[in-house]
Design a protein around this motif. Structure first.
Motif, PDB file in Angstrom:
ATOM      1  N   GLN A 191      -0.615   0.227  -5.365  1.00 25.47           N
ATOM      2  CA  GLN A 191      -0.991  -0.875  -5.997  1.00 25.47           C
ATOM      3  C   GLN A 191      -2.455  -1.386  -5.408  1.00 25.47           C
ATOM      4  O   GLN A 191      -2.964  -2.440  -5.985  1.00 25.47           O
ATOM      5  N   MET A 192      -2.852  -1.080  -4.020  1.00 18.86           N
ATOM      6  CA  MET A 192      -3.945  -1.568  -3.413  1.00 18.86           C
ATOM      7  C   MET A 192      -5.155  -1.314  -4.275  1.00 18.86           C
ATOM      8  O   MET A 192      -5.475  -0.154  -4.976  1.00 18.86           O
ATOM      9  N   VAL A 193      -6.111  -2.001  -3.992  1.00 11.41           N
ATOM     10  CA  VAL A 193      -7.355  -2.108  -4.386  1.00 11.41           C
ATOM     11  C   VAL A 193      -8.111  -0.855  -3.248  1.00 11.41           C
ATOM     12  O   VAL A 193      -8.211  -1.540  -2.300  1.00 11.41           O
ATOM     13  N   PRO A 194      -8.488   0.298  -3.595  1.00 10.17           N
ATOM     14  CA  PRO A 194      -9.143   1.109  -2.550  1.00 10.17           C
ATOM     15  C   PRO A 194     -10.027   0.651  -1.623  1.00 10.17           C
ATOM     16  O   PRO A 194      -9.862   0.759  -0.336  1.00 10.17           O
ATOM     17  N   GLU A 195     -10.823   0.000  -1.969  1.00  6.52           N
ATOM     18  CA  GLU A 195     -11.927  -0.596  -1.189  1.00  6.52           C
ATOM     19  C   GLU A 195     -11.589  -2.108  -0.407  1.00  6.52           C
ATOM     20  O   GLU A 195     -12.044  -2.059   0.468  1.00  6.52           O
ATOM     21  N   TRP A 196     -10.189  -2.496  -0.790  1.00  2.00           N
ATOM     22  CA  TRP A 196      -9.921  -3.499  -0.058  1.00  2.00           C
ATOM     23  C   TRP A 196      -8.692  -3.193   0.911  1.00  2.00           C
ATOM     24  O   TRP A 196      -8.238  -4.054   1.589  1.00  2.00           O
ATOM     25  N   GLN A 197      -8.377  -1.893   1.115  1.00  2.00           N
ATOM     26  CA  GLN A 197      -7.136  -1.517   1.549  1.00  2.00           C
ATOM     27  C   GLN A 197      -7.117  -2.001   3.051  1.00  2.00           C
ATOM     28  O   GLN A 197      -6.000  -2.508   3.533  1.00  2.00           O
ATOM     29  N   GLU A 198      -8.320  -2.292   3.884  1.00  2.00           N
ATOM     30  CA  GLU A 198      -8.290  -2.768   5.173  1.00  2.00           C
ATOM     31  C   GLU A 198      -7.994  -4.169   5.185  1.00  2.00           C
ATOM     32  O   GLU A 198      -7.421  -4.561   6.112  1.00  2.00           O
TER      33      GLU A 198
ATOM     34  N   GLY B 237       6.953   0.262   0.595  1.00  2.00           N
ATOM     35  CA  GLY B 237       5.716   0.640   1.215  1.00  2.00           C
ATOM     36  C   GLY B 237       4.667   1.509   0.566  1.00  2.00           C
ATOM     37  O   GLY B 237       3.551   1.481   0.325  1.00  2.00           O
ATOM     38  N   LYS B 238       5.467   2.525  -0.410  1.00  2.00           N
ATOM     39  CA  LYS B 238       4.675   3.527  -0.986  1.00  2.00           C
ATOM     40  C   LYS B 238       4.198   2.598  -2.356  1.00  2.00           C
ATOM     41  O   LYS B 238       2.991   2.901  -2.751  1.00  2.00           O
TER      42      LYS B 238
END
Length: 781
Positions: free
Chosen positions: A10-17, A4-5
């Motif tokens: 690794q997420m693209v911050p702007e695509w988090q949703e 989970g962490k």
């Protein structure tokens, strides 16, 4: 590290949703686990499970007749005919006029606790359909962008041919048409001449399609016989005719070009110059690098989400002791998310194109551009930060001991020193404090995943908070060492003969700082220094440059450094107009100095005012007009306060208080509501905003209170609290200036947090790169 962490990191911050909500699904699994632990499975339900399973399966089979509006594709994903162990039924549902989506039917809902599992699969489908829809949309966008880049490459190749090898068309026609060649020249004799011409005119340019891999497949398989006789060179240049329908836009924005565009709005035509070609290549190569980064992040998005679905389904199997993961993951693998290879193909084509056309076939060099490595943290940076910080603390202690030992606070020369020397050294204190605040901003932006490199347009080699701390601590050591040596020379009678040299120490330090800042050598973070210089130049030349976020953000920083700018003015006063050898000056009493004292202070606010006006005319955004009025009111208030400080009197006090009160209310409202996005009454977080990156809400309320209090420090002037018994007037002014710098540091974090969240809301994760060629669609039709 738990998945989970790692998934979140690794997420693209702007695509988090747009990513699968792994934590929400984990919470649903925890509900299932808690129920199973509290309630043992019923034996009655278990006994009737097998008898009713086959019937339930048949009830959920898709109906395909009577021109149904829904078409179901696939089933559970199991290839065997034994359905006794089947737990879920996964269907791909295609609805007329809409995108397909997945529906999972849980076949054991009659069991105790089955409603929890039904909710889990409903949420799982929602997350998968969300991810699939987003991925399809983004792939469609990159495919459209790939077509646009292909057209740009066609124009670039044609321009290369036109610029670097003007004779290729004549020679190509000669080779392609045997009737135009001398009968004594065989194709074998024509080739060396042509190759020699290519080497002499083009050298490293790869736009001419050579034999080694650029004969098009459709030509090789279209039934044409012996193409080498028709085209012995085995290449086909890009048609230069496309340049007839192309205009170019490669001129960098400068004050001159801005004024020219105001007068002349037509697009520039091709002149076929080498400089034009070079600039076009630079722009397209930057577009390729940014496009490649987008493709890699999109590929990583697909991989991470598929992996997340795999992890969550394995957790489900482990908790429920079922075998449902295979059925579901088979459908995930068969979906567009798991099976599409369009992004991979685009990545391969971009790599091949970039390596061939921009780095002369050097793959290592090409991949270095396409995949720039982030700067590795070096232990020596941390070591020197600690060393310089320790030295700074020791120097501060030494200065305090020197002041106490020499009883300098009661010395007869104290007033002269504070009036003439203290302002010279306070400049470095303002700079160091601002750098420390920026280092703290960078640290917390990184900690709370604010994508500040994208927002500012930084390169991967941009300074981290450790590098900023290194520069701040290094400058602080130099300034404190100079101040201590200055005090020692003043106190030591043996050093009196070095009075001139003593007084020149601050000036020498400023000169060293300027030399380091403008040093063209690749030392001391040159790219970051030049980025700062370029933004500062854009601020000075406003509105002749297009206003970008780094430009107006830097201008906002400078508005908090009014006292530092006035210190620079004092340097000129002290070393040019004054008599620094006798530590005295009378230039501060002159009317010219007092006028300049106002002018230099309003320059940063005037720059922001002009930037707002340009954005108002370009973007047609009325909010920029209001923002401009806010800065204009600040200019008026600053002028009134300065005039009151210089002239005194009831009239000037009333003017200073009224104008400062108005601008304080306007600036505070703008800070909290517009820049920070807070004080939203109907938000999920009352009086804050819907989304918060800092988990503790109290931080936001404390920041609001501090911003309001620090906005009111101007009142000390109106209330005539300008000097305390233990603090000189100059020192008190320096403290007030430091409070403004602290306020600006707090403002920076929440301003960029709000900007980041706005980008997140629009899924805006990539900067747009201007392309050089503009196609005239009417002519090209």
């Amino acid at each position: 590290m738990k998945f989970g962490k790692e998934f979140a990191s690794q997420m693209v911050p702007e695509w988090q949703e747009a990513y699968m909500d792994y934590n929400k699904l984990k919470r649903l699994l925890k509900d299932i686990l808690d129920f199973r632990q509290k309630n043992a499975p019923s034996s009655e339900v278990a006994s009737t499970q097998k008898g009713s399973l086959q019937k339930r399966i048949s009830m959920y089979r898709a109906f395909s007749g009577l021109q149904s509006r829904l078409s179901f594709k696939g089933s559970s994903g199991n290839n065997n005919n034994n359905h006794e162990d089947e737990v879920i039924l996964v269907n791909s549902v295609q609805q007329e006029g809409s995108q397909g989506h997945h529906q999972t039917m849980f076949l054991m809902s009659s069991e105790a606790g089955g409603e929890y599992e039904m909710i889990f699969f409903k949420r799982l489908d929602d997350e998968f359909n969300k991810v699939l829809t987003f991925y399809k949309k983004k792939v469609g966008e990159v495919k459209a962008e790939a077509d646009l880049l292909s057209k740009q490459m066609d124009a670039l190749i044609a321009l290369r041919i036109k610029v670097d090898k003007p004779s290729i068309e004549m020679q190509s026609a000669q080779v392609m048409d045997p009737s135009t060649t001398d009968s004594t020249l065989t194709p074998a004799s024509v080739v060396p001449i042509h190759l020699k011409s290519l080497r002499s005119h083009m050298e490293a340019i790869q736009e001419v399609e050579m034999i080694s891999g650029e004969i098009l497949e459709d030509e090789s398989t279209s039934g044409k016989k012996d193409t080498t006789k028709m085209n012995p060179m085995g290449f086909r240049p890009a048609p230069v005719e496309i340049l007839d329908n192309v205009s170019i836009n490669i001129e960098p924005e400068t004050p001159v070009s801005t004024l020219r565009n105001v007068i002349k709005t037509s697009k520039s035509q091709l002149s076929f110059s080498k400089e034009e070609l070079r600039k076009a290549e630079e722009q397209i190569s930057k577009a390729f690098v940014e496009f490649y980064r987008k493709l890699r992040l999109l590929k990583n998005y697909s991989f991470l989400n598929v992996l997340a679905f795999s992890k969550i389904m394995k957790k489900y199997d482990k908790i429920t002791s079922r075998k449902a993961s295979k059925s579901y993951l088979d459908k995930v693998d068969e979906s567009y998310l798991g099976s599409s290879d369009e992004v991979n193909k685009l990545i391969e084509r971009v790599e091949a194109t970039f390596i061939k056309h921009f780095v002369n076939g050097n793959r290592r060099k090409g991949m270095k551009y396409l995949r720039p490595q982030a700067k590795r943290e070096k232990h020596r940076v941390t070591f020197f930060v600690g060393l310089f910080s320790g030295c700074s603390i020791a120097l501060v202690a030494a200065i305090a001991v020197s002041i106490h030992a020499g009883n300098l606070l009661k010395h007869e020369g104290r007033g002269q020193y504070m009036e003439n020397i203290f302002p010279l050294y306070s400049l470095f204190g303002f700079i160091v404090l601002h750098m420390l605040m920026y280092a703290g901003n960078v640290y917390y932006w990184k900690r709370f995943r604010v994508n500040y490199p994208f927002i500012f347009g930084f390169k991967p080699t941009a300074l981290g908070y450790r590098q900023v701390l290194l520069l701040a601590s290094g400058l602080s050591v130099l300034a404190l060492a100079a101040a201590l040596s200055h005090l020692d020379m003043d106190m030591d009678p043996k050093m009196r003969r070095f009075e001139t040299g003593t007084e020149l120490i601050p000036l020498a330090l400023v000169i060293v700082l300027l030399l380091i800042t403008f040093c063209p050598l690749n030392i001391i973070y040159r790219s970051s220094r030049f980025f700062l210089i370029r933004c500062a130049w854009h601020c000075l030349c406003a509105p002749l440059y297009k206003v970008t976020l780094p430009d107006f953000f830097l201008a906002d920083q400078v508005t908090s450094q009014v006292q530092a700018i006035r210190s620079l003015q004092f340097y000129v006063c002290y070393y040019v107009w004054g008599n620094f050898r006798t530590r005295s000056n009378k230039c501060q009493e002159s009317s010219v100095y007092q006028i300049l004292y106002i002018v230099v202070a309003i320059i940063p606010f005037w720059s922001r005012f002009i930037q707002c006006l340009r954005r108002l005319f370009e973007e047609k955004d009325s909010m920029q007009g209001l923002n401009g009025l806010k800065y204009f009111s600040t200019i008026v208030a600053l002028v009134m306060r300065t005039l009151y400080d210089q002239k005194r009197g009831t009239f000037w006090r009333v003017m200073a208080a009224s104008t400062s009160g108005i601008t304080t209310v306007a600036n505070t409202y703008w800070d909290l509501v517009i820049d920070w996005g807070l004080l939203q009454r109907d938000s999920n977080n009352r009086w804050l905003r819907d989304k918060l990156l800092v988990p503790h809400k109290m931080v936001y309320f404390v920041a609001i209170v501090l911003d309001i209090i620090l906005r009111l420090v101007w009142m000390q002037l109106v209330l005539d609290i300008q000097e305390l018994p233990f603090l000189h007037k100059k020192a008190f002014a320096a403290v007030v200036a430091c409070l403004e710098i602290l306020r600006r540091g707090i403002w920076n974090f929440f301003r960029l947090e709000n900007e980041h969240l706005n980008n997140v809301g629009k899924y805006r994760a990539f900067k747009s790169v201007p392309l050089p060629f503009n196609y005239d669609e009417d002519k090209s039709m």
